[in-house]
Write a protein that holds these residues in place. Structure first.
Motif, PDB file in Angstrom:
ATOM      1  N   PRO A  35       0.822  -1.193   0.000  1.00 63.49           N
ATOM      2  CA  PRO A  35       0.000   0.000   0.000  1.00 63.49           C
ATOM      3  C   PRO A  35       0.862   1.251   0.000  1.00 63.49           C
ATOM      4  CG  PRO A  35       0.069  -0.918   2.196  1.00 63.49           C
ATOM      5  CD  PRO A  35       0.864  -1.838   1.318  1.00 63.49           C
ATOM      6  N   LEU A  36       1.072   1.821  -1.172  1.00 63.37           N
ATOM      7  CA  LEU A  36       1.902   3.009  -1.282  1.00 63.37           C
ATOM      8  C   LEU A  36       1.029   4.206  -1.650  1.00 63.37           C
ATOM      9  CD1 LEU A  36       4.923   1.589  -3.254  1.00 63.37           C
ATOM     10  CD2 LEU A  36       4.833   2.173  -0.864  1.00 63.37           C
ATOM     11  N   GLY A  37       1.297   5.344  -1.028  1.00 65.99           N
ATOM     12  CA  GLY A  37       0.554   6.541  -1.334  1.00 65.99           C
ATOM     13  C   GLY A  37       0.977   7.160  -2.637  1.00 65.99           C
ATOM     14  N   ALA A  38       0.195   8.118  -3.125  1.00 64.36           N
ATOM     15  CA  ALA A  38       0.462   8.717  -4.425  1.00 64.36           C
ATOM     16  C   ALA A  38       1.692   9.585  -4.404  1.00 64.36           C
ATOM     17  CB  ALA A  38      -0.747   9.521  -4.890  1.00 64.36           C
ATOM     18  N   LEU A  39       1.775  10.495  -3.491  1.00 66.16           N
ATOM     19  CA  LEU A  39       2.945  11.376  -3.458  1.00 66.16           C
ATOM     20  C   LEU A  39       3.067  11.960  -2.066  1.00 66.16           C
ATOM     21  CD1 LEU A  39       5.236  12.842  -4.875  1.00 66.16           C
ATOM     22  CD2 LEU A  39       3.635  14.617  -5.547  1.00 66.16           C
ATOM     23  N   ALA A  40       4.069  11.561  -1.364  1.00 65.85           N
ATOM     24  CA  ALA A  40       4.271  12.087  -0.013  1.00 65.85           C
ATOM     25  C   ALA A  40       4.928  13.443  -0.078  1.00 65.85           C
ATOM     26  CB  ALA A  40       5.143  11.128   0.790  1.00 65.85           C
ATOM     27  N   ALA A  41       4.612  14.267   0.883  1.00 69.55           N
ATOM     28  CA  ALA A  41       5.290  15.557   0.967  1.00 69.55           C
ATOM     29  C   ALA A  41       6.749  15.327   1.271  1.00 69.55           C
ATOM     30  CB  ALA A  41       4.653  16.397   2.074  1.00 69.55           C
ATOM     31  N   ALA A  42       7.577  16.201   0.739  1.00 74.49           N
ATOM     32  CA  ALA A  42       9.019  16.049   0.979  1.00 74.49           C
ATOM     33  C   ALA A  42       9.288  16.199   2.464  1.00 74.49           C
ATOM     34  CB  ALA A  42       9.776  17.103   0.192  1.00 74.49           C
ATOM     35  N   THR A  43      10.075  15.264   2.971  1.00 75.53           N
ATOM     36  CA  THR A  43      10.375  15.295   4.392  1.00 75.53           C
ATOM     37  C   THR A  43      11.858  15.093   4.609  1.00 75.53           C
ATOM     38  OG1 THR A  43       9.901  12.933   4.507  1.00 75.53           O
ATOM     39  CG2 THR A  43       8.116  14.431   5.120  1.00 75.53           C
TER      40      THR A  43
ATOM     41  N   VAL B 170       6.303   7.821  -6.421  1.00 74.88           N
ATOM     42  CA  VAL B 170       6.127   6.614  -5.615  1.00 74.88           C
ATOM     43  C   VAL B 170       6.813   6.725  -4.260  1.00 74.88           C
ATOM     44  CG1 VAL B 170       6.530   4.121  -5.507  1.00 74.88           C
ATOM     45  CG2 VAL B 170       5.863   5.179  -7.666  1.00 74.88           C
ATOM     46  N   TRP B 171       8.050   7.273  -4.253  1.00 79.43           N
ATOM     47  CA  TRP B 171       8.850   7.224  -3.028  1.00 79.43           C
ATOM     48  C   TRP B 171       9.319   8.591  -2.532  1.00 79.43           C
ATOM     49  CZ3 TRP B 171       8.962   3.662   0.433  1.00 79.43           C
ATOM     50  CH2 TRP B 171       8.715   2.333   0.098  1.00 79.43           C
TER      51      TRP B 171
ATOM     52  N   ILE C  19       0.469   3.848  -9.637  1.00 81.08           N
ATOM     53  CA  ILE C  19       1.118   5.155  -9.795  1.00 81.08           C
ATOM     54  C   ILE C  19       2.081   5.119 -10.969  1.00 81.08           C
ATOM     55  CG2 ILE C  19       2.676   6.818  -8.710  1.00 81.08           C
ATOM     56  CD1 ILE C  19       1.555   5.779  -5.993  1.00 81.08           C
ATOM     57  N   ILE C  20       2.881   4.060 -11.049  1.00 83.81           N
ATOM     58  CA  ILE C  20       3.830   3.925 -12.156  1.00 83.81           C
ATOM     59  C   ILE C  20       3.090   3.862 -13.488  1.00 83.81           C
ATOM     60  CG2 ILE C  20       5.531   2.381 -13.206  1.00 83.81           C
ATOM     61  CD1 ILE C  20       6.360   1.576 -10.345  1.00 83.81           C
ATOM     62  N   ALA C  21       2.028   3.074 -13.548  1.00 81.98           N
ATOM     63  CA  ALA C  21       1.278   2.906 -14.791  1.00 81.98           C
ATOM     64  C   ALA C  21       0.693   4.232 -15.270  1.00 81.98           C
ATOM     65  CB  ALA C  21       0.173   1.872 -14.596  1.00 81.98           C
TER      66      ALA C  21
END
Length: 516
Positions: A19-27, A321-322, A381-383
Protein backbone atom coordinates in the motif's frame (compact mmCIF):
# COMPACT_ATOMS: atom_id res chain seq x y z
CA UNK A 1 -4.33 -4.40 1.44
CA UNK A 2 -2.07 -7.27 2.39
CA UNK A 3 1.55 -6.37 2.05
CA UNK A 4 4.13 -8.96 1.17
CA UNK A 5 6.95 -9.92 -1.13
CA UNK A 6 6.78 -13.36 -2.61
CA UNK A 7 9.53 -15.38 -4.19
CA UNK A 8 7.85 -18.14 -6.14
CA UNK A 9 9.89 -21.26 -6.93
CA UNK A 10 11.09 -21.00 -10.50
CA UNK A 11 10.12 -17.34 -10.81
CA UNK A 12 13.15 -15.08 -10.32
CA UNK A 13 11.10 -12.07 -9.30
CA UNK A 14 8.45 -11.16 -6.80
CA UNK A 15 5.19 -9.35 -7.24
CA UNK A 16 5.03 -6.72 -4.57
CA UNK A 17 1.59 -5.86 -3.24
CA UNK A 18 2.24 -2.87 -1.05
CA UNK A 19 0.00 0.00 0.00
CA UNK A 20 1.90 3.01 -1.28
CA UNK A 21 0.55 6.54 -1.33
CA UNK A 22 0.46 8.72 -4.43
CA UNK A 23 2.95 11.38 -3.46
CA UNK A 24 4.27 12.09 -0.01
CA UNK A 25 5.29 15.56 0.97
CA UNK A 26 9.02 16.05 0.98
CA UNK A 27 10.38 15.29 4.39
CA UNK A 28 13.73 15.36 6.09
CA UNK A 29 14.90 11.97 7.27
CA UNK A 30 17.22 11.49 10.17
CA UNK A 31 19.33 8.90 8.42
CA UNK A 32 21.54 7.23 10.97
CA UNK A 33 24.47 5.45 9.39
CA UNK A 34 26.78 3.01 11.07
CA UNK A 35 29.77 0.85 10.43
CA UNK A 36 29.41 -2.50 8.70
CA UNK A 37 26.00 -3.96 8.05
CA UNK A 38 24.07 -2.47 10.95
CA UNK A 39 22.68 0.89 11.82
CA UNK A 40 23.55 2.73 15.00
CA UNK A 41 20.80 4.41 16.94
CA UNK A 42 19.61 4.53 20.49
CA UNK A 43 19.57 6.26 23.79
CA UNK A 44 22.34 6.35 26.33
CA UNK A 45 22.80 3.53 28.80
CA UNK A 46 24.04 -0.02 28.75
CA UNK A 47 22.46 -2.61 26.45
CA UNK A 48 20.39 -5.30 28.16
CA UNK A 49 21.77 -8.74 27.21
CA UNK A 50 18.47 -10.35 28.26
CA UNK A 51 16.27 -8.03 26.21
CA UNK A 52 13.40 -9.20 24.03
CA UNK A 53 13.29 -7.50 20.60
CA UNK A 54 9.87 -7.32 18.96
CA UNK A 55 9.96 -6.99 15.18
CA UNK A 56 6.99 -6.14 12.98
CA UNK A 57 6.72 -7.89 9.61
CA UNK A 58 4.14 -8.09 6.85
CA UNK A 59 5.37 -11.47 5.59
CA UNK A 60 4.77 -14.58 7.67
CA UNK A 61 6.42 -17.86 6.62
CA UNK A 62 4.10 -20.46 5.17
CA UNK A 63 6.39 -23.32 6.24
CA UNK A 64 9.61 -23.97 8.14
CA UNK A 65 10.81 -26.39 5.47
CA UNK A 66 14.05 -24.84 4.23
CA UNK A 67 13.77 -26.32 0.72
CA UNK A 68 10.13 -25.30 0.25
CA UNK A 69 9.87 -21.75 1.52
CA UNK A 70 8.00 -19.58 -0.94
CA UNK A 71 7.88 -16.07 0.48
CA UNK A 72 10.09 -13.38 1.93
CA UNK A 73 9.16 -14.17 5.53
CA UNK A 74 10.56 -17.69 5.30
CA UNK A 75 14.15 -16.56 4.70
CA UNK A 76 13.70 -13.39 6.72
CA UNK A 77 13.13 -15.35 9.93
CA UNK A 78 15.16 -18.53 9.41
CA UNK A 79 18.24 -17.73 7.34
CA UNK A 80 21.34 -16.85 9.37
CA UNK A 81 19.22 -16.62 12.54
CA UNK A 82 18.19 -20.27 12.95
CA UNK A 83 19.88 -22.02 10.03
CA UNK A 84 23.22 -21.34 8.38
CA UNK A 85 24.95 -22.30 5.17
CA UNK A 86 28.55 -22.82 4.21
CA UNK A 87 28.61 -19.22 2.99
CA UNK A 88 26.66 -16.06 3.78
CA UNK A 89 25.60 -12.99 1.80
CA UNK A 90 26.30 -9.87 3.85
CA UNK A 91 24.19 -6.72 4.04
CA UNK A 92 26.69 -5.13 1.63
CA UNK A 93 26.12 -7.88 -0.94
CA UNK A 94 29.39 -9.76 -0.37
CA UNK A 95 29.78 -13.54 -0.12
CA UNK A 96 31.75 -14.55 2.98
CA UNK A 97 32.53 -17.81 4.87
CA UNK A 98 30.08 -19.02 7.53
CA UNK A 99 29.93 -22.73 8.42
CA UNK A 100 32.86 -23.17 6.06
CA UNK A 101 35.92 -21.71 7.72
CA UNK A 102 37.75 -21.88 4.39
CA UNK A 103 37.81 -23.77 1.12
CA UNK A 104 40.16 -24.92 -1.59
CA UNK A 105 39.31 -24.91 -5.28
CA UNK A 106 40.87 -27.22 -7.85
CA UNK A 107 42.84 -25.62 -10.71
CA UNK A 108 39.99 -26.26 -13.16
CA UNK A 109 37.47 -24.68 -10.76
CA UNK A 110 35.19 -27.71 -10.56
CA UNK A 111 36.09 -29.20 -7.15
CA UNK A 112 35.47 -27.31 -3.90
CA UNK A 113 36.87 -28.70 -0.66
CA UNK A 114 35.22 -26.99 2.31
CA UNK A 115 36.85 -27.03 5.75
CA UNK A 116 34.16 -26.67 8.41
CA UNK A 117 34.33 -24.42 11.43
CA UNK A 118 35.47 -26.39 14.52
CA UNK A 119 33.18 -26.93 17.48
CA UNK A 120 29.88 -26.30 15.70
CA UNK A 121 26.80 -27.95 17.17
CA UNK A 122 23.14 -27.92 16.31
CA UNK A 123 21.01 -26.03 18.80
CA UNK A 124 20.13 -29.28 20.59
CA UNK A 125 23.83 -29.92 21.28
CA UNK A 126 24.42 -32.51 18.54
CA UNK A 127 27.82 -31.92 16.91
CA UNK A 128 27.73 -30.83 13.29
CA UNK A 129 29.41 -33.33 10.98
CA UNK A 130 30.32 -33.05 7.33
CA UNK A 131 27.74 -35.76 6.61
CA UNK A 132 25.02 -33.33 7.79
CA UNK A 133 26.19 -30.77 5.24
CA UNK A 134 26.23 -33.44 2.54
CA UNK A 135 22.64 -34.38 3.41
CA UNK A 136 21.54 -30.73 3.26
CA UNK A 137 23.15 -30.12 -0.14
CA UNK A 138 21.65 -33.29 -1.57
CA UNK A 139 18.25 -32.30 -0.22
CA UNK A 140 18.18 -28.92 -1.98
CA UNK A 141 18.41 -30.68 -5.36
CA UNK A 142 16.13 -33.60 -4.45
CA UNK A 143 12.66 -34.29 -5.80
CA UNK A 144 11.07 -32.80 -2.67
CA UNK A 145 12.81 -29.45 -3.17
CA UNK A 146 11.07 -26.46 -4.70
CA UNK A 147 13.90 -24.11 -3.76
CA UNK A 148 14.45 -21.21 -6.13
CA UNK A 149 18.13 -22.26 -6.26
CA UNK A 150 17.45 -25.94 -7.03
CA UNK A 151 18.28 -25.55 -10.71
CA UNK A 152 21.43 -23.50 -10.03
CA UNK A 153 22.74 -25.99 -7.49
CA UNK A 154 22.03 -28.97 -9.72
CA UNK A 155 25.55 -28.47 -11.10
CA UNK A 156 26.74 -30.34 -7.97
CA UNK A 157 27.76 -33.68 -9.49
CA UNK A 158 29.05 -35.40 -6.35
CA UNK A 159 28.93 -34.35 -2.68
CA UNK A 160 31.12 -36.25 -0.25
CA UNK A 161 32.43 -36.15 3.34
CA UNK A 162 36.07 -37.37 3.38
CA UNK A 163 36.04 -36.84 7.15
CA UNK A 164 33.82 -35.19 9.78
CA UNK A 165 35.30 -31.75 9.15
CA UNK A 166 35.53 -31.74 5.35
CA UNK A 167 32.97 -31.52 2.54
CA UNK A 168 34.05 -32.12 -1.05
CA UNK A 169 31.77 -30.98 -3.88
CA UNK A 170 32.49 -31.74 -7.53
CA UNK A 171 30.69 -29.59 -10.09
CA UNK A 172 29.71 -30.56 -13.61
CA UNK A 173 31.20 -27.26 -14.78
CA UNK A 174 33.09 -24.31 -13.32
CA UNK A 175 30.71 -21.87 -11.62
CA UNK A 176 31.78 -18.47 -10.35
CA UNK A 177 28.31 -18.13 -8.76
CA UNK A 178 28.46 -21.40 -6.82
CA UNK A 179 29.49 -19.80 -3.51
CA UNK A 180 26.71 -17.23 -3.95
CA UNK A 181 24.12 -19.95 -4.60
CA UNK A 182 25.17 -21.60 -1.33
CA UNK A 183 23.99 -18.53 0.62
CA UNK A 184 20.34 -19.41 -0.08
CA UNK A 185 17.94 -20.80 2.51
CA UNK A 186 17.61 -24.02 0.53
CA UNK A 187 21.33 -24.73 0.96
CA UNK A 188 21.28 -24.08 4.72
CA UNK A 189 22.12 -26.96 7.02
CA UNK A 190 19.41 -28.46 9.22
CA UNK A 191 19.59 -31.47 11.51
CA UNK A 192 18.42 -34.55 9.59
CA UNK A 193 15.33 -36.36 10.89
CA UNK A 194 14.56 -33.66 13.46
CA UNK A 195 10.82 -33.99 12.98
CA UNK A 196 8.21 -32.73 10.54
CA UNK A 197 10.21 -30.29 8.37
CA UNK A 198 7.10 -28.19 7.75
CA UNK A 199 6.86 -27.23 11.42
CA UNK A 200 10.22 -28.17 12.98
CA UNK A 201 13.68 -26.85 12.20
CA UNK A 202 16.90 -27.39 14.15
CA UNK A 203 19.89 -25.48 12.85
CA UNK A 204 23.31 -24.24 13.91
CA UNK A 205 22.41 -20.54 14.10
CA UNK A 206 22.50 -18.07 17.01
CA UNK A 207 18.81 -18.77 17.80
CA UNK A 208 16.43 -21.65 18.28
CA UNK A 209 12.89 -21.35 17.02
CA UNK A 210 10.89 -21.89 20.19
CA UNK A 211 7.36 -20.92 19.16
CA UNK A 212 5.30 -20.43 16.02
CA UNK A 213 1.76 -19.16 16.59
CA UNK A 214 0.56 -19.30 13.01
CA UNK A 215 -1.16 -16.11 11.94
CA UNK A 216 0.40 -14.22 14.83
CA UNK A 217 4.08 -14.57 15.69
CA UNK A 218 7.33 -16.53 15.74
CA UNK A 219 9.65 -16.46 18.76
CA UNK A 220 13.41 -17.02 18.53
CA UNK A 221 15.45 -17.63 21.67
CA UNK A 222 19.19 -17.18 21.98
CA UNK A 223 21.17 -20.35 21.40
CA UNK A 224 23.71 -20.40 24.23
CA UNK A 225 25.51 -23.29 22.52
CA UNK A 226 26.17 -21.18 19.44
CA UNK A 227 29.66 -21.69 18.01
CA UNK A 228 30.14 -18.06 16.97
CA UNK A 229 29.45 -14.69 18.55
CA UNK A 230 26.40 -15.06 20.77
CA UNK A 231 23.27 -13.03 20.05
CA UNK A 232 23.24 -9.61 21.74
CA UNK A 233 19.66 -10.16 22.90
CA UNK A 234 17.93 -13.06 24.59
CA UNK A 235 14.82 -13.28 22.46
CA UNK A 236 13.34 -11.96 19.24
CA UNK A 237 9.62 -12.03 18.53
CA UNK A 238 8.48 -11.54 14.94
CA UNK A 239 4.90 -10.27 14.96
CA UNK A 240 3.03 -10.62 11.68
CA UNK A 241 0.46 -8.15 10.40
CA UNK A 242 -2.04 -8.30 7.56
CA UNK A 243 -1.68 -4.64 6.66
CA UNK A 244 0.74 -1.78 7.16
CA UNK A 245 -1.72 0.39 9.08
CA UNK A 246 -2.04 -2.15 11.89
CA UNK A 247 1.74 -2.59 11.96
CA UNK A 248 2.35 1.17 12.16
CA UNK A 249 -0.21 1.55 14.93
CA UNK A 250 1.53 -1.20 16.92
CA UNK A 251 4.86 0.61 16.51
CA UNK A 252 3.35 3.91 17.64
CA UNK A 253 1.79 2.18 20.64
CA UNK A 254 5.16 0.82 21.75
CA UNK A 255 4.22 -2.80 20.99
CA UNK A 256 7.09 -3.13 18.47
CA UNK A 257 10.74 -2.15 18.60
CA UNK A 258 11.12 -1.88 14.83
CA UNK A 259 9.63 -2.91 11.48
CA UNK A 260 11.52 -4.77 8.77
CA UNK A 261 10.46 -2.38 5.99
CA UNK A 262 8.32 0.75 5.69
CA UNK A 263 5.91 0.29 2.82
CA UNK A 264 5.30 3.95 1.98
CA UNK A 265 6.89 7.35 2.57
CA UNK A 266 3.43 8.62 3.55
CA UNK A 267 3.62 6.89 6.93
CA UNK A 268 6.88 8.58 7.92
CA UNK A 269 5.15 11.79 8.97
CA UNK A 270 3.77 9.85 11.96
CA UNK A 271 7.30 9.25 13.23
CA UNK A 272 9.43 12.20 12.09
CA UNK A 273 8.85 14.56 14.98
CA UNK A 274 8.83 11.92 17.66
CA UNK A 275 12.21 11.70 19.43
CA UNK A 276 11.52 8.14 20.52
CA UNK A 277 11.83 6.89 16.90
CA UNK A 278 14.67 6.65 14.40
CA UNK A 279 14.11 6.59 10.63
CA UNK A 280 16.83 4.87 8.64
CA UNK A 281 17.12 4.61 4.87
CA UNK A 282 19.30 2.04 3.12
CA UNK A 283 19.36 0.42 -0.27
CA UNK A 284 17.68 -2.68 -1.67
CA UNK A 285 17.77 -5.02 -4.65
CA UNK A 286 14.11 -4.35 -5.54
CA UNK A 287 14.00 -3.07 -9.12
CA UNK A 288 10.93 -1.58 -10.81
CA UNK A 289 10.87 -2.47 -14.53
CA UNK A 290 8.85 -1.53 -17.61
CA UNK A 291 9.45 -4.52 -19.88
CA UNK A 292 8.80 -4.99 -23.58
CA UNK A 293 8.22 -8.19 -25.55
CA UNK A 294 11.40 -7.75 -27.56
CA UNK A 295 10.52 -10.55 -29.99
CA UNK A 296 7.49 -8.85 -31.56
CA UNK A 297 6.85 -5.65 -33.48
CA UNK A 298 7.28 -2.83 -32.77
CA UNK A 299 9.57 -3.77 -29.86
CA UNK A 300 11.90 -5.85 -32.03
CA UNK A 301 13.11 -2.48 -33.34
CA UNK A 302 15.75 -1.05 -30.95
CA UNK A 303 14.86 2.51 -32.03
CA UNK A 304 11.35 2.03 -30.65
CA UNK A 305 12.70 0.72 -27.35
CA UNK A 306 15.15 3.62 -27.08
CA UNK A 307 12.35 6.06 -27.88
CA UNK A 308 10.20 4.68 -25.07
CA UNK A 309 13.08 4.86 -22.61
CA UNK A 310 13.84 8.46 -23.55
CA UNK A 311 10.19 9.42 -23.19
CA UNK A 312 10.19 8.23 -19.56
CA UNK A 313 11.12 10.59 -16.74
CA UNK A 314 12.41 8.07 -14.18
CA UNK A 315 13.10 10.71 -11.55
CA UNK A 316 9.51 11.93 -11.69
CA UNK A 317 8.23 8.36 -11.27
CA UNK A 318 10.51 7.83 -8.30
CA UNK A 319 9.25 11.05 -6.74
CA UNK A 320 5.64 9.99 -7.28
CA UNK A 321 6.13 6.61 -5.61
CA UNK A 322 8.85 7.22 -3.03
CA UNK A 323 9.12 11.00 -2.62
CA UNK A 324 12.69 11.03 -4.00
CA UNK A 325 13.92 8.18 -1.84
CA UNK A 326 15.36 5.23 -3.70
CA UNK A 327 17.61 5.42 -6.73
CA UNK A 328 17.18 5.77 -10.50
CA UNK A 329 18.96 2.94 -12.32
CA UNK A 330 20.12 2.52 -15.91
CA UNK A 331 20.34 -1.28 -16.14
CA UNK A 332 19.40 -4.45 -14.23
CA UNK A 333 22.09 -4.01 -11.56
CA UNK A 334 21.72 -2.53 -8.06
CA UNK A 335 24.83 -0.94 -6.50
CA UNK A 336 25.39 -3.89 -4.16
CA UNK A 337 25.97 -6.30 -7.06
CA UNK A 338 29.70 -6.56 -7.90
CA UNK A 339 29.23 -5.51 -11.54
CA UNK A 340 27.35 -2.29 -10.90
CA UNK A 341 28.22 0.91 -12.71
CA UNK A 342 26.15 4.04 -13.22
CA UNK A 343 24.48 3.77 -16.64
CA UNK A 344 21.68 6.26 -16.06
CA UNK A 345 23.01 8.61 -18.75
CA UNK A 346 22.01 6.10 -21.44
CA UNK A 347 18.56 7.09 -22.70
CA UNK A 348 18.12 9.89 -20.21
CA UNK A 349 14.82 11.78 -20.39
CA UNK A 350 14.58 13.43 -23.83
CA UNK A 351 11.12 13.82 -25.36
CA UNK A 352 12.41 15.44 -28.55
CA UNK A 353 14.91 12.62 -29.00
CA UNK A 354 12.13 10.07 -28.45
CA UNK A 355 10.03 11.63 -31.20
CA UNK A 356 12.97 11.58 -33.61
CA UNK A 357 13.62 7.91 -32.93
CA UNK A 358 9.96 7.05 -33.45
CA UNK A 359 9.98 8.87 -36.79
CA UNK A 360 13.13 6.98 -37.80
CA UNK A 361 11.42 3.72 -36.92
CA UNK A 362 8.38 4.59 -39.06
CA UNK A 363 6.08 5.83 -36.31
CA UNK A 364 6.13 9.56 -36.98
CA UNK A 365 2.35 9.67 -36.41
CA UNK A 366 2.58 7.91 -33.07
CA UNK A 367 2.59 4.47 -31.55
CA UNK A 368 0.03 2.52 -29.53
CA UNK A 369 0.31 -0.64 -27.43
CA UNK A 370 -1.13 -2.38 -24.36
CA UNK A 371 0.52 -2.75 -20.96
CA UNK A 372 -0.44 -5.72 -18.77
CA UNK A 373 0.27 -5.44 -15.05
CA UNK A 374 -0.81 -6.71 -11.63
CA UNK A 375 -2.26 -3.65 -9.86
CA UNK A 376 -1.10 -2.37 -6.50
CA UNK A 377 -0.98 1.19 -5.23
CA UNK A 378 2.65 1.55 -6.31
CA UNK A 379 2.23 -0.07 -9.71
CA UNK A 380 -0.90 1.98 -10.37
CA UNK A 381 1.12 5.16 -9.79
CA UNK A 382 3.83 3.93 -12.16
CA UNK A 383 1.28 2.91 -14.79
CA UNK A 384 -0.52 6.25 -14.75
CA UNK A 385 2.80 8.10 -14.77
CA UNK A 386 4.03 6.14 -17.78
CA UNK A 387 0.78 6.78 -19.63
CA UNK A 388 1.09 10.53 -19.09
CA UNK A 389 4.81 10.74 -19.88
CA UNK A 390 4.69 8.59 -23.02
CA UNK A 391 1.78 10.63 -24.38
CA UNK A 392 4.10 13.65 -24.63
CA UNK A 393 6.14 11.72 -27.19
CA UNK A 394 3.10 10.57 -29.17
CA UNK A 395 2.95 7.14 -27.57
CA UNK A 396 -0.47 5.91 -26.42
CA UNK A 397 -0.66 3.01 -24.00
CA UNK A 398 -3.74 1.09 -22.95
CA UNK A 399 -3.50 -0.04 -19.34
CA UNK A 400 -4.72 -3.59 -18.77
CA UNK A 401 -4.73 -4.63 -15.09
CA UNK A 402 -4.82 -8.40 -14.60
CA UNK A 403 -4.74 -10.72 -11.63
CA UNK A 404 -1.65 -12.53 -10.48
CA UNK A 405 -2.50 -15.89 -12.04
CA UNK A 406 -3.39 -14.29 -15.37
CA UNK A 407 -0.11 -12.41 -15.47
CA UNK A 408 1.87 -15.57 -14.78
CA UNK A 409 0.06 -17.52 -17.49
CA UNK A 410 -0.19 -14.78 -20.11
CA UNK A 411 3.08 -12.90 -19.71
CA UNK A 412 5.55 -15.18 -17.94
CA UNK A 413 4.63 -18.55 -19.41
CA UNK A 414 3.12 -17.82 -22.83
CA UNK A 415 4.80 -14.47 -23.69
CA UNK A 416 1.43 -13.25 -24.96
CA UNK A 417 1.92 -9.55 -24.24
CA UNK A 418 3.30 -6.32 -25.65
CA UNK A 419 4.60 -4.59 -22.51
CA UNK A 420 4.35 -5.08 -18.76
CA UNK A 421 5.29 -3.50 -15.44
CA UNK A 422 7.02 -5.84 -12.99
CA UNK A 423 9.04 -5.79 -9.78
CA UNK A 424 12.21 -7.92 -9.63
CA UNK A 425 13.69 -8.38 -6.16
CA UNK A 426 16.50 -10.90 -6.49
CA UNK A 427 20.20 -10.27 -6.15
CA UNK A 428 22.46 -10.82 -9.17
CA UNK A 429 19.58 -11.40 -11.61
CA UNK A 430 21.21 -9.62 -14.56
CA UNK A 431 21.92 -13.04 -16.06
CA UNK A 432 18.29 -13.50 -17.13
CA UNK A 433 19.08 -11.29 -20.13
CA UNK A 434 21.27 -14.15 -21.33
CA UNK A 435 18.19 -16.40 -21.66
CA UNK A 436 16.25 -15.66 -24.88
CA UNK A 437 13.33 -17.81 -23.64
CA UNK A 438 12.75 -15.59 -20.59
CA UNK A 439 9.48 -13.69 -20.69
CA UNK A 440 10.84 -10.50 -22.26
CA UNK A 441 12.49 -12.59 -25.05
CA UNK A 442 15.55 -10.38 -25.43
CA UNK A 443 17.83 -12.23 -27.86
CA UNK A 444 21.41 -11.04 -28.24
CA UNK A 445 23.88 -13.90 -28.95
CA UNK A 446 26.83 -11.78 -27.76
CA UNK A 447 25.14 -11.15 -24.40
CA UNK A 448 24.30 -14.84 -24.10
CA UNK A 449 27.94 -15.73 -24.69
CA UNK A 450 29.16 -13.19 -22.14
CA UNK A 451 26.73 -14.59 -19.55
CA UNK A 452 27.90 -18.15 -20.20
CA UNK A 453 31.55 -17.09 -20.12
CA UNK A 454 31.02 -15.12 -16.90
CA UNK A 455 29.79 -18.21 -15.10
CA UNK A 456 32.77 -20.30 -16.19
CA UNK A 457 35.29 -17.46 -15.84
CA UNK A 458 38.61 -18.31 -14.22
CA UNK A 459 38.40 -15.53 -11.60
CA UNK A 460 35.76 -13.32 -9.96
CA UNK A 461 37.36 -10.29 -11.63
CA UNK A 462 36.83 -11.87 -15.04
CA UNK A 463 33.20 -12.60 -14.14
CA UNK A 464 32.68 -9.00 -13.04
CA UNK A 465 34.24 -7.59 -16.22
CA UNK A 466 32.02 -9.75 -18.43
CA UNK A 467 28.83 -8.92 -16.55
CA UNK A 468 29.64 -5.21 -16.73
CA UNK A 469 29.69 -5.69 -20.50
CA UNK A 470 26.30 -7.40 -20.27
CA UNK A 471 24.83 -4.59 -18.16
CA UNK A 472 26.07 -1.93 -20.59
CA UNK A 473 25.00 -3.85 -23.70
CA UNK A 474 21.43 -4.47 -22.57
CA UNK A 475 21.17 -0.76 -21.74
CA UNK A 476 22.59 0.23 -25.10
CA UNK A 477 20.08 -2.18 -26.69
CA UNK A 478 17.25 -0.79 -24.51
CA UNK A 479 16.26 -4.37 -23.72
CA UNK A 480 13.93 -3.04 -20.99
CA UNK A 481 13.20 0.24 -19.29
CA UNK A 482 14.69 0.05 -15.78
CA UNK A 483 12.87 2.68 -13.74
CA UNK A 484 14.27 2.79 -10.23
CA UNK A 485 15.45 0.89 -7.18
CA UNK A 486 13.15 0.90 -4.16
CA UNK A 487 14.66 2.24 -0.94
CA UNK A 488 14.93 0.23 2.26
CA UNK A 489 13.33 2.31 5.02
CA UNK A 490 13.03 1.19 8.62
CA UNK A 491 11.47 2.87 11.61
CA UNK A 492 12.67 1.78 15.03
CA UNK A 493 12.55 2.80 18.64
CA UNK A 494 15.66 4.79 19.59
CA UNK A 495 16.21 2.23 22.35
CA UNK A 496 17.34 -0.38 19.80
CA UNK A 497 20.33 -0.49 17.46
CA UNK A 498 22.28 -2.98 15.39
CA UNK A 499 19.53 -3.90 12.93
CA UNK A 500 20.25 -4.32 9.20
CA UNK A 501 20.25 -1.08 7.23
CA UNK A 502 19.79 -2.50 3.73
CA UNK A 503 17.38 -4.98 2.17
CA UNK A 504 19.98 -6.70 0.04
CA UNK A 505 19.82 -10.24 1.40
CA UNK A 506 16.99 -12.68 2.00
CA UNK A 507 17.72 -12.73 5.73
CA UNK A 508 16.74 -10.18 8.36
CA UNK A 509 19.67 -10.83 10.70
CA UNK A 510 18.70 -10.01 14.28
CA UNK A 511 21.61 -11.31 16.40
CA UNK A 512 23.46 -7.94 16.59
CA UNK A 513 20.38 -6.00 17.76
CA UNK A 514 20.71 -4.45 21.21
CA UNK A 515 18.15 -2.74 23.42
CA UNK A 516 18.71 -0.21 26.17
Amino acid sequence: MTTHRRSSPGLPFARRLRPLGALAAATTLAVLAACGSATSAGSTGAADPDATITVGSLSEPTTLNTVKGGNTGHAQVLLRNVVEGLTVLTDEGKVEPLLAKSWDVSPDGTVYTFHLQPGVTFSDGTPLKASDVVAALKRVTSDESTSARKKNLSIMKTIEAPDDGTVKVSLSTRSQSFLFYLTSTGAAVTKPDAGNPETTVIGTGPYTLTSWKQGDSITLTRNDRYWGTKASNKQVVYRFFKDATAENNALLAGQLDLVTQVSSPDVLTQFEDRPQFSIVEGTSTTKELFNFNDAIAPFNNPDVRHAIRQAIDRKALLTAVWADRGQVIGSMVPPTDPWYEDLTSIDDHNVAGAKQLLAKAGYANGLSFTVDYVPSDAVNIIAQGLKSQLAHAGITITLNPVDDATWTDKVYKNHNFQATIMTHVNQRDLVWYGDPTFYWQYDNPQVQQWVRDSETAATPDEQTALLKKVARQISEDAASAWLFLDPAIKVASTSVSGYPKNNTTDSFYVAPITKR
